[in-house]
Design an enzyme around this catalytic site. Sequence first.
Site, PDB file in Angstrom:
ATOM      1  N   GLU A 532       0.846  -1.214  -0.098  1.00  0.00           N
ATOM      2  CA  GLU A 532      -0.094  -0.036   0.086  1.00  0.00           C
ATOM      3  C   GLU A 532       0.955   1.267   0.128  1.00  0.00           C
ATOM      4  OE1 GLU A 532      -0.626  -2.726   1.842  1.00  0.00           O
ATOM      5  OE2 GLU A 532      -2.587  -3.250   1.134  1.00  0.00           O
ATOM      6  N   HIS A 599     -12.232  -5.779   7.891  1.00  0.00           N
ATOM      7  CA  HIS A 599     -13.017  -5.471   6.525  1.00  0.00           C
ATOM      8  C   HIS A 599     -14.085  -4.715   6.951  1.00  0.00           C
ATOM      9  CE1 HIS A 599     -10.376  -9.048   5.646  1.00  0.00           C
ATOM     10  NE2 HIS A 599     -10.540  -8.374   4.407  1.00  0.00           N
TER      11      HIS A 599
END
Length: 800
Positions: A532, A599
């Site tokens: 990322e 999530h």
Amino acid sequence: MPAALPIDEKLSFNKFRDEVLNDYRIACISREASLSGRKEVLTGKAKFGIFGDGKEVAQAAMAKFFKPGDFRSGYYRDQTFMFASGLATVEQFFAQLYADPNVDHDPFSAGRQMNAHFSTQFVNQNGDWLDLINLKNVSADIAPTSGQMPRGLGLAFASKSFRNIEQLKQFTNLSNNGNEVCFVTSGDASTSEGHFWESVNAAGVLQIPMAIFIWDDGYGISVPKKYQTIKASISQALSGMQKVDGTNGINIYVVKGWDYAGMCESFEEGIRVCRETHTPVLFHVEEMTQPQGHSTSGSHERYKSSERLDWEREWDGIKKLREWIIDNALAAGEELNEIELRAKEHVRESKAKAWEKYLAPIKEQVNKTFDLINNLANNLPTGQAGLPQQAGQLQRLSTELASNREPLRRDVLRILNAALDLAGDSDAAFWAKDFYNDLLKENKNFYNTHLYNEGPKSALKVPEIKPVFKNDSETVNGFEVLNKYFDQLFTHNPKCVAFGEDLGQIGDVNQGFSGLQAKHGGERIFDTGIREVTIMGQGIGLAMRGLRPIAEIQYLDYLLFGLQPLSDDVSTLHYRTFGRQSCPIIVRTRGHRLEGIWHSGSPMGVVINALRGMYVCTPRNMVQAVGMYNTLLQSNDPGLIIECLNGYRLKEKLPANLLEYTVPFGVPEIIREGSDITIVSYGSTLRIVQDAVELLERSGISCEIVDVQTLLPFDIHHKILESLKKTNRIVFVDEDVPGGAAAYMFNKVMEEQGGYRWLDSSPKTITAKSHRPAYGSDGDYFSKPNVEEIEAVIKQMMKE
Ligand SMILES: Cc1ncc(C[n+]2csc(CCOP(=O)(O)OP(=O)(O)O)c2C)c(N)n1
Ligand SMILES: [Mg+2]
């Protein structure tokens, strides 16, 4: 020079000699700038200093291969490179050391950054990119160690995009067929950071023109490299990455920081191959020194042995270059002495000029304040009790200011304010007050501007165009709205590039890009590794070079991995360059609801507080999301768009003008009108709110639902206040922790909008619990605001 040389060899010998002596001159100037810069700090004229002494010779060599069109992403040791490349004068160097806020004096940061944090201009005042291809480009430095690595990767990656994407060939002001190399510099200890490893690995995989120079002086402040690096050698540690026939990887050179000729030779070869073949290269420049230690905050005698200090003196690069020049009969000692003398003079003069220019406007303020206060003292209304005492106090203030030899802007304001306090509301104070306000305005301009684009490229100036729905508009799934939009976008905007984990071949985990790689090409829509930080870096570099990247973070929870470059680099870029560099990156992610700790998090408080300098969009559905993409794409401002996970399968009408319509930022939308209470929320939580409102309506409670749409900026026209004036009750709902983004909204409406004046019951926030959301549907229900909880809280509020 040997007398017997033929004429053309004599000429080339002379040219060579001149070049070497010029490098020597620059090295000496740079050393003198370091020595005298440190003194400026120690005598109190500057706050802090960090210098490039010990790195001079390598940087003079490096600058030889830095061509127009190239980029640098470096750190605070690179003053010599800047001098040698003609990108900084000694006077500008000192202006920044003094924190001169005049951008003409400190063109790197307008006094906003510590010294030796350099930059060059990329965009003009209108936000148009300059002809970067004819300029030597320095992306603005930041202090976090290794923070330059992801950006450097992206700047180099852009060359690959320009070389390989047919549609980009037309932008001849931005690239010459991708021949631009990005020069990246780093200290040895900073290679311990994860950013470094992630960037080098990605560069080796991607095959991009990234040239990394490691200035190895053996220390990261006080910590020696045996505690930093495997085998205490970054080149050994990286050796498995060496490119060989038939593999990807990087080229690695090991050179000595005092060996001018050796460095010139290696840099020449390494950079040439890097430019031609896009093979990354790393130069491990060993045996460098730090004659003055790390910075002005401390002395290296505390942690270096006397043997080490002796060694550093013996192997000083400038000393060795001098010996080499004499040994090779390029110049005699006297000529070099003369160069050294001149260098000292040049630095002395430049420094004096910078100080004079820095101080002149403050002196002017001091003089004017002095006169104003004395005038006040002489003109206080007579007959007022205690007057003689006040006049005396005022005179003491003006004397205090006048006798300050190094006054700051804040000293002027402090004295002026104290004088105004003494003068009270007398007429005599009028001009002093007027001047005080002028100064506040001027300083605001110096210190508080350019966080975002303020000119024509501001996202806030993009005109609103509503989506057009026709009678026969199709109803499709949310993800299909995006998919059709991205297809049209990539057909019409050649500058767009999109990438992330699983975004290429399968078209992202929710199919927004499904089928689009095959249609628009793998150079424009592609997969990346799981990294990322450098996905953000790729986006940063592409955006800074004038392209329009959509850089994807797979889930909002993983944004934390990519947050550092967004917070430290993207969010500060426009501010720290006084608007001279822009990074219109779009970060795309999805979040809020999918059960399980990693999530379904909604760390919006973290995000909005870390990203002042970006816009943060929280669309409730994909039609709104598309409008937000369009708004950002028309501006130069960076933005984060968080698509809501419960929106991809939502049925939506497909607008007919997908590429045209925009969503204005900072303008909430009332998605349901009501009269008893205002419910403020955003994104996927709105669906829960809507269900609760259905129940409440059955009990006769009329709810107005406001979708804020963007958290940054937040409700710039105070629409929420208008709603509150009608309902007199308000609740802020989201899925962040208590004290997170709901508290931010609360603060905005109560304090900034003055909402407290319109309340009939105490205002509330409804948020998730303090812990992370538990897995499963029940975990979700008991961790996040649920329909019944919202109903209960609002019913209670109605009873107050
Ligand atoms: C992320 C981060 N951690 C810590 C620091 C504080 N810091 C500034 S410079 C430095 C040492 C860097 O050493 P090195 O990379 O070898 O560069 P050098 O200063 O020796 O040239 C540290 C720890 C920082 N700026 N950023
Ligand atoms: Mg070091």
